[in-house]
Design an enzyme around this catalytic site. Structure first.
Site, PDB file in Angstrom:
ATOM      1  CB  ILE A  23      -0.930  -0.016   1.242  1.00 53.97           C
ATOM      2  CG1 ILE A  23      -1.950  -1.163   1.130  1.00 53.97           C
ATOM      3  CG2 ILE A  23      -1.643   1.324   1.407  1.00 53.97           C
ATOM      4  CD1 ILE A  23      -2.733  -1.466   2.402  1.00 53.97           C
ATOM      5  CE  LYS A  50      14.584  -4.686  -7.025  1.00 55.50           C
ATOM      6  NZ  LYS A  50      13.207  -5.123  -6.813  1.00 55.50           N
ATOM      7  CG  ASN A  95       1.434   2.285   4.755  1.00 55.53           C
ATOM      8  OD1 ASN A  95       0.275   1.893   4.629  1.00 55.53           O
ATOM      9  ND2 ASN A  95       2.467   1.620   4.231  1.00 55.53           N
ATOM     10  CB  SER A 148      -6.864  -2.099   9.850  1.00 54.97           C
ATOM     11  OG  SER A 148      -7.486  -3.272   9.368  1.00 54.97           O
ATOM     12  CE1 TYR A 163      -2.384  -5.463  10.954  1.00 49.27           C
ATOM     13  CE2 TYR A 163      -4.784  -5.594  11.003  1.00 49.27           C
ATOM     14  CZ  TYR A 163      -3.612  -5.195  10.380  1.00 49.27           C
ATOM     15  OH  TYR A 163      -3.681  -4.510   9.180  1.00 49.27           O
ATOM     16  CE  LYS A 167      -2.942  -1.868  11.285  1.00 47.48           C
ATOM     17  NZ  LYS A 167      -2.082  -0.873  10.610  1.00 47.48           N
ATOM     18  CB  THR A 198      -0.381  -6.140   0.092  1.00 44.88           C
ATOM     19  OG1 THR A 198      -0.665  -6.514   1.445  1.00 44.88           O
ATOM     20  CG2 THR A 198      -1.274  -4.978  -0.305  1.00 44.88           C
TER      21      THR A 198
END
Ligand SMILES: NC(=O)c1ccc[n+]([C@@H]2O[C@H](COP(=O)([O-])OP(=O)(O)OC[C@H]3O[C@@H](n4cnc5c(N)ncnc54)[C@H](O)[C@@H]3O)[C@@H](O)[C@H]2O)c1
Length: 256
Positions: A23, A50, A95, A148, A163, A167, A198
């Site tokens: 993202i 990169k 992020n 999220s 998690y 969030k 992702t």
């Protein structure tokens, strides 16, 4: 301001954590396309470099930095380097995030803490570093965090307590910082994505049909470009009056 210029990011600069892939990288590309100078932050310098090389278009300043968001010293070193290279800051996108997935009965203290450290504490450390620079420079900046839909629903069937807790913390942290920093002209908002395909969820690809089955009929799981509009809105002058807001972009997952 003319309506067609409201979403421009021309002349704005800032950093995006976790932008070497997923993202964050998609948002970095969108911001660069709209004229912003973007610092690409990753936990590993080689992958950030990169990505920066790939995203450079010859017009915008795009520099890679290593930054472990969970480590305040690493964040301080990053913001000092950022300031040397960019001078000031208009936006910060917090992020970076991880997911571990152990069941709550089995998870070790270290594994539990690791997600809170990156997904909640890391958001605070990078928001604080950006806000300090904004206050020092007198810039009326925009801070955007990736929360999220897991702040509102418990994802199933995976096990994900640390998690979800982190969030939910990001959403309330967003509101708290928005209230505290309004007097400096700093806006603080968050975007809450639903399932995005992702690398973060690649280890759970067998669950894609299960999650799809939990979506409203006719909807689909998301991809990072589905989120561009939300981040551009919060970074641009179009959202001048929005602070402490959460924009849930989940294809309707949390509705049913
Ligand atoms: N993919 C989804 O379904 C989904 C849904 C809702 C929210 N999110 C959130 O969106 C954000 C981005 O997720 P993604 O799907 O692009 O994941 P991803 O794994 O593809 O990317 C995460 C990025 O964060 C970086 N990162 C991890 N730990 C870090 C640390 N300690 N310091 C600095 N960088 C670190 C990684 O190197 C990577 O570049 C995360 O906060 C995630 O929780 C993702």
């Amino acid at each position: 301001m003319e309506t067609k210029n409201m979403f421009s990011l021309e002349g704005k600069k800032g950093f995006i954590t976790g932008s070497s892939r997923g993202i964050g990288k998609t948002i970095a590309k969108a911001f660069i396309d709209l004229g912003a100078d973007v610092a690409i932050l990753g936990s590993h310098l080689d992958t950030a470099e990169k990505a920066a090389e790939e995203l450079s278009n010859g017009r915008s300043k795009v520099i890679a930095y290593q930054c472990n968001v969970a480590d305040p010293d690493s964040v301080s070193a990053m913001i000092a380097d950022y300031e040397k290279d960019y001078g000031s800051i208009d936006f910060a996108v917090n992020n970076a995030g991880i997911f571990t997935g152990e069941a709550a009965l089995d998870i070790s203290p270290d594994a539990f803490r690791s997600v809170i450290d990156v997904d909640l504490n890391g958001v605070f450390f990078t928001a604080q570093a950006a806000a300090r620079l904004m206050v020092r420079n007198g810039s009326r900046g925009s801070i955007i965090s990736t929360a999220s839909m897991s702040a509102h629903v418990v994802n199933r069937p995976q096990t994900i307590a640390n998690y979800c807790a982190a969030k939910a913390g990001v959403v309330q942290l967003t509101k708290s910082l928005a209230a505290e920093w309004a007097k400096y002209g700093i806006r603080v908002n968050c975007v809450s994505p639903g399932y995005m395909q992702t690398d973060l969820v690649s280890s759970m690809s067998d669950m894609l049909p299960v999650w799809q089955g939990m979506m409203p009929e006719g909807s689909r799981l998301g991809f990072p470009p589905d989120l561009i509009g939300a981040y551009v809105y919060f970074a641009s002058d179009a959202s001048e009056y929005a602070t402490g807001s959460e924009l849930i972009v989940d294809g309707g997952y949390t509705l049913v």
